[in-house]
Write a protein that holds these residues in place. Structure first.
Motif, PDB file in Angstrom:
ATOM      1  N   UNK A 194     -12.796 -39.982 -23.830  1.00 31.99           N
ATOM      2  CA  UNK A 194     -13.694 -39.065 -23.131  1.00 31.99           C
ATOM      3  C   UNK A 194     -14.454 -39.745 -22.002  1.00 31.99           C
ATOM      4  N   UNK A 195     -14.479 -41.074 -22.021  1.00 32.19           N
ATOM      5  CA  UNK A 195     -15.191 -41.809 -20.978  1.00 32.19           C
ATOM      6  C   UNK A 195     -14.278 -42.264 -19.839  1.00 32.19           C
ATOM      7  N   UNK A 196     -12.991 -41.940 -19.913  1.00 32.05           N
ATOM      8  CA  UNK A 196     -12.108 -42.229 -18.792  1.00 32.05           C
ATOM      9  C   UNK A 196     -12.468 -41.327 -17.619  1.00 32.05           C
ATOM     10  N   UNK A 197     -12.165 -41.751 -16.393  1.00 30.62           N
ATOM     11  CA  UNK A 197     -12.716 -41.046 -15.224  1.00 30.62           C
ATOM     12  C   UNK A 197     -12.414 -39.557 -15.164  1.00 30.62           C
ATOM     13  N   UNK A 198     -11.151 -39.178 -15.321  1.00 36.48           N
ATOM     14  CA  UNK A 198     -10.825 -37.759 -15.195  1.00 36.48           C
ATOM     15  C   UNK A 198     -11.358 -36.953 -16.365  1.00 36.48           C
ATOM     16  N   UNK A 199     -11.336 -37.536 -17.569  1.00 36.18           N
ATOM     17  CA  UNK A 199     -11.844 -36.835 -18.737  1.00 36.18           C
ATOM     18  C   UNK A 199     -13.352 -36.622 -18.636  1.00 36.18           C
ATOM     19  N   UNK A 200     -14.057 -37.627 -18.138  1.00 37.97           N
ATOM     20  CA  UNK A 200     -15.509 -37.496 -17.989  1.00 37.97           C
ATOM     21  C   UNK A 200     -15.846 -36.417 -16.969  1.00 37.97           C
ATOM     22  N   UNK A 201     -15.200 -36.475 -15.806  1.00 36.99           N
ATOM     23  CA  UNK A 201     -15.484 -35.492 -14.768  1.00 36.99           C
ATOM     24  C   UNK A 201     -15.099 -34.085 -15.167  1.00 36.99           C
ATOM     25  N   UNK A 202     -14.020 -33.964 -15.943  1.00 35.52           N
ATOM     26  CA  UNK A 202     -13.533 -32.640 -16.338  1.00 35.52           C
ATOM     27  C   UNK A 202     -14.496 -31.920 -17.267  1.00 35.52           C
ATOM     28  N   UNK A 203     -15.425 -32.646 -17.852  1.00 38.68           N
ATOM     29  CA  UNK A 203     -16.410 -31.995 -18.715  1.00 38.68           C
ATOM     30  C   UNK A 203     -17.240 -30.979 -17.940  1.00 38.68           C
ATOM     31  N   UNK A 204     -17.431 -31.235 -16.650  1.00 41.29           N
ATOM     32  CA  UNK A 204     -18.214 -30.312 -15.825  1.00 41.29           C
ATOM     33  C   UNK A 204     -17.416 -29.086 -15.424  1.00 41.29           C
ATOM     34  N   UNK A 205     -16.103 -29.113 -15.668  1.00 30.89           N
ATOM     35  CA  UNK A 205     -15.239 -28.001 -15.279  1.00 30.89           C
ATOM     36  C   UNK A 205     -14.856 -27.119 -16.459  1.00 30.89           C
ATOM     37  N   UNK A 206     -15.507 -27.329 -17.598  1.00 33.28           N
ATOM     38  CA  UNK A 206     -15.291 -26.518 -18.796  1.00 33.28           C
ATOM     39  C   UNK A 206     -13.906 -26.729 -19.401  1.00 33.28           C
ATOM     40  N   UNK A 207     -13.274 -27.883 -19.140  1.00 38.23           N
ATOM     41  CA  UNK A 207     -11.964 -28.143 -19.728  1.00 38.23           C
ATOM     42  C   UNK A 207     -12.057 -28.227 -21.256  1.00 38.23           C
TER      43      UNK A 207
END
Length: 249
Positions: A194-207
């Motif tokens: 969850x702390x990898x770059x895309x996974x972290x950022x995707x949290x803001x996109x409701x993934x």
């Protein structure tokens, strides 16, 4: 300014810039419509209009990553990095000009992609669509724009760090397509991935569900995820700069 103009000219004349940005927009809009259609009949507890709208970015981003990698790493493959550094011997100046050109193009593509995803996603949702002014929507749209620009700059930094397109794509595409997303679905590994770059950022996109909902399982909130992604991006760009300064072309 002359260094930026030169880098902008390179990007405009690269064949990759003719199809990768366009593919980003098409994939973002087309997939958003399909996901929106699939979410029309979702049960209320599983329905999230923002997920339906922006999940397409998980694939659309790959084309933007390829663009950023080729824009930076392509010069090493073609050998044009040597005359480039001869013309702009101050490597920091060259690096900033390159990043500014990549960021400018990525920002323009991001605006078009997010707009396409929004329009197509809401069309796909039909009667379950939401308004752009609804609660939480403006922040999610802003996060989507930031996400795409940051992932492009992250890719650019990795390409500079590895000094080439092939090595960078060999790392980034498995990471973004198979690694963090695939492994992120394994409960045991989720605490780390969850702390990898895309996974972290995707949290803001409701993934991973609505951040305000009971099913949200991330250790940080939406903007915390964007901040983590920004740190990854800064680290990649800094690593690229160190490599550029210490190694010959």
């Amino acid at each position: 300014m002359s260094a930026f103009a030169a880098e902008w000219l390179k990007i405009r004349t690269l064949r990759s810039t003719a199809w990768t940005p366009a593919l980003t927009v098409v994939a973002g809009g087309g997939l958003a419509y399909l996901v929106g259609l699939s979410m029309r009949r979702a049960e209320p507890e599983h329905f999230d209009a923002m997920f339906a709208t922006f999940y397409s970015l998980s694939l659309a981003q790959l084309a933007l990553v390829v663009f950023a990698v080729l824009a930076v790493g392509g010069e090493y493959g073609s050998g044009t990095i040597r005359p480039t550094l001869a013309a702009v011997p101050r490597r920091g100046r060259y690096y900033l000009a390159k990043l500014a050109a990549v960021a400018g193009c990525a920002a323009a593509v991001s605006v078009l992609t997010v707009a396409a995803a929004w329009v197509a996603g809401q069309a796909g949702l039909g009667p379950r669509h939401t308004a752009l002014t609804a609660g939480g929507v403006p922040g999610t749209v802003a996060a989507a724009l930031l996400y795409l620009v940051l992932i492009a700059l992250f890719a650019a930094g990795v390409a500079q760090l590895l000094r080439g397109s092939t090595a960078a794509l060999a790392v980034l595409l498995p990471l973004l397509f198979l690694g963090s997303q695939g492994l992120g679905n394994v409960p045991v590994l989720r605490k780390v991935t969850q702390f990898l770059p895309d996974q972290a950022g995707a949290a803001a996109l409701h993934f991973f569900g609505n951040p305000d909902g009971p099913g949200y399982d991330r250790a940080f909130g939406p903007w915390g995820g964007i901040a983590i992604m920004a740190l990854w991006t800064a680290a990649a760009l800094a690593g690229g700069y160190v490599t550029l300064r210490r190694r010959d072309a």
